[in-house]
Design an enzyme around this catalytic site. Structure first.
Site, PDB file in Angstrom:
ATOM      1  N   GLY A 251      -2.813  68.499  -7.428  1.00  0.00           N
ATOM      2  CA  GLY A 251      -3.382  68.129  -8.719  1.00  0.00           C
ATOM      3  C   GLY A 251      -4.891  67.988  -8.674  1.00  0.00           C
ATOM      4  O   GLY A 251      -5.589  68.352  -9.626  1.00  0.00           O
ATOM      5  N   ASP A 252      -5.412  67.460  -7.562  1.00  0.00           N
ATOM      6  CA  ASP A 252      -6.865  67.332  -7.410  1.00  0.00           C
ATOM      7  C   ASP A 252      -7.521  68.708  -7.344  1.00  0.00           C
ATOM      8  O   ASP A 252      -8.588  68.928  -7.922  1.00  0.00           O
ATOM      9  CB  ASP A 252      -7.197  66.539  -6.148  1.00  0.00           C
ATOM     10  N   ALA A 253      -6.884  69.637  -6.623  1.00  0.00           N
ATOM     11  CA  ALA A 253      -7.416  70.994  -6.539  1.00  0.00           C
ATOM     12  C   ALA A 253      -7.390  71.674  -7.907  1.00  0.00           C
ATOM     13  O   ALA A 253      -8.361  72.347  -8.303  1.00  0.00           O
ATOM     14  CB  ALA A 253      -6.616  71.808  -5.528  1.00  0.00           C
TER      15      ALA A 253
END
Length: 291
Positions: A251-253
């Site tokens: 999700g961060d990527a």
């Protein structure tokens, strides 16, 4: 490229990729690695890797882990606004990854809980603020997160917020979170978070409900790709092919890839912006660790 201020956690990730079947009371084989993590640090590192000028505001402990993470992030091109908190350990996250790539996490946020409003640099003209929801979901750093968001909105900056995680979000309170993030430009929930925030069972309906509160909403759907919702318009893109090893940090990527594309060209086609996030997420899930 517009500069980004990221406010969020800096942690060590201990990633255990499990093998075989569960073995309660006995041993289970695993491949264990230690890597840099923390939602804020992950987004900042990926943005820097994409050529976006980025400053990371957060806290680390006065220990070897904190020094190592600072060196790693600085070496990756992240400008650091990290305060060292004496007598407090750097945050640690233990990620248990099942053979299918799904994971559960054990969190000791350590120094991240000591973030103060004066730890966050004042927004400059044209800055973008990315705020990790973890900053809001605990009483320790909450004042810092709220102050950063309000200062950015007052300065006319765009703001993106990642709701972070359904468990802490539910404990914190949906209405409280929605009120706290009023004025944000872009919300970046995953499907479960979008459903929790709206009470809608369907991801598209949840996205539309959130788009009534936020100008832009991007809902990540895991293996099903992602949605871009603006007003009553919904754009869906399928996930990019990947041999999933570890979903930690996916999700961060996705958030970083999407933000880099959107900030470079706010008028870009939503499909292209989503594809940029999905492409980076696909690269990350194909290897252990979040970055």
């Amino acid at each position: 490229m517009r500069p980004v201020v990221v406010v969020g956690d800096v942690c060590t990730d201990v990633v255990a990729v499990l093998r075989g079947e569960p073995a309660p009371g006995s041993d289970r084989p695993a491949a264990i690695t230690t890597r840099g993590g923390g939602a804020g640090a992950n987004v900042a590192a990926h943005l820097a890797g994409l050529g976006v000028p980025v400053r990371l505001a957060g806290c680390i402990g006065d220990d070897a882990a904190g020094a190592g993470l600072s060196a790693e992030l600085g070496g990756a091109g992240v400008q650091l606004a990290l305060r060292t908190v004496a007598g407090t350990p750097t945050g640690t996250i233990v990620s248990l990854v099942e053979p299918d790539g799904q994971r559960s996490m054990l969190a000791d946020r350590g120094a991240n809980l000591r973030l103060r409003p004066d730890d966050v640099p004042a927004p400059g003209p044209g800055d973008h603020l990315h705020l990790s929801g973890y900053t809001l979901l605990d009483d320790g750093p909450r004042a810092a997160g709220l102050a950063a968001l309000r200062a950015a909105v007052a300065a006319g900056c765009t703001v993106s917020v990642d709701p972070a995680s359904t468990g802490p979000l539910a404990g914190y309170g949906v209405d409280r979170f929605l009120e706290d993030t009023t004025g944000s430009t872009l919300l970046l929930p995953n499907e479960d978070e979008a459903r929790l925030l709206t009470g809608c069972a369907d991801a598209e309906r949840a996205g539309l409900a959130l788009a009534a509160r936020y100008r832009l909403v991007a809902v990540s759907l895991g293996a099903d790709g992602a949605l871009w919702v603006e007003g009553t318009t919904v754009v869906h893109r399928t996930a990019h092919p990947a041999a999933v090893v570890d979903t930690t940090g996916a999700g961060d990527a996705f958030a970083a890839g999407l933000l880099a594309a959107w900030l470079a060209d706010p008028g870009a086609a939503p499909a292209d912006v989503l594809d940029a996030g999905l492409a980076l997420a696909a690269r990350v899930v194909a290897r252990p660790g979040a970055r």
